[in-house]
Design a protein around this motif. Sequence first.
Motif, short mmCIF file in Angstrom:
data_model
loop_
_atom_site.label_atom_id
_atom_site.label_comp_id
_atom_site.label_asym_id
_atom_site.label_seq_id
_atom_site.Cartn_x
_atom_site.Cartn_y
_atom_site.Cartn_z
N ARG A 55 0.85 -1.20 0.00
CA ARG A 55 0.00 0.00 0.00
C ARG A 55 0.88 1.24 0.00
O ARG A 55 1.90 1.28 0.68
CB ARG A 55 -0.87 0.02 1.24
N PRO A 56 0.48 2.26 -0.75
CA PRO A 56 1.22 3.52 -0.67
C PRO A 56 1.22 4.03 0.77
O PRO A 56 0.25 3.83 1.51
CB PRO A 56 0.44 4.46 -1.58
N ARG A 57 2.30 4.65 1.16
CA ARG A 57 2.45 5.14 2.54
C ARG A 57 3.05 6.54 2.50
O ARG A 57 3.96 6.81 1.70
CB ARG A 57 3.37 4.17 3.29
N ARG A 58 2.58 7.40 3.36
CA ARG A 58 3.07 8.78 3.40
C ARG A 58 4.59 8.79 3.61
O ARG A 58 5.11 8.07 4.47
CB ARG A 58 2.39 9.54 4.53
N GLY A 59 5.27 9.60 2.82
CA GLY A 59 6.70 9.77 2.97
C GLY A 59 7.55 8.80 2.16
O GLY A 59 8.76 8.96 2.07
N VAL A 60 6.93 7.79 1.55
CA VAL A 60 7.69 6.81 0.76
C VAL A 60 7.93 7.38 -0.64
O VAL A 60 6.98 7.75 -1.33
CB VAL A 60 6.94 5.46 0.67
N THR A 61 9.20 7.45 -1.03
CA THR A 61 9.55 7.95 -2.36
C THR A 61 10.35 6.93 -3.16
O THR A 61 10.57 7.14 -4.35
CB THR A 61 10.38 9.24 -2.26
#
Length: 109
Positions: free
Chosen positions: A77-83
């Motif tokens: 799942r996309p997660r805040r702060g992941v680049t």
Amino acid sequence: MQLAVDDRPVADVEVADTVLTRARGLLFRRALPEALLLRPCSSVHGAGMRVPLDVALLSADLAVLGTQVLRPWAVTRPRRGVTQVLEAPAGSFERWGLREGSRLALTSA
């Protein structure tokens, strides 16, 4: 390139940083690389994969925000702060001592 975990060199790493190299990822490879860094990237999938992968979700400064074992056909799942996302054959992170909170670095081999 060489990947270091908490200042310890651990593996050779391929960097996928174009649309084509990110789209290909690890699909259709007979042999997996020691590690693959996808950037920019916030989530990955295991569609078409036959084996589980270790996956680390990374910040822009290569801090490990989370890890998981990605089973074939699963999705992170996309997660805040992941680049960026690091993928490796399952079991690699345990050998390398990579865990949430670890700091990664890339150096020329």
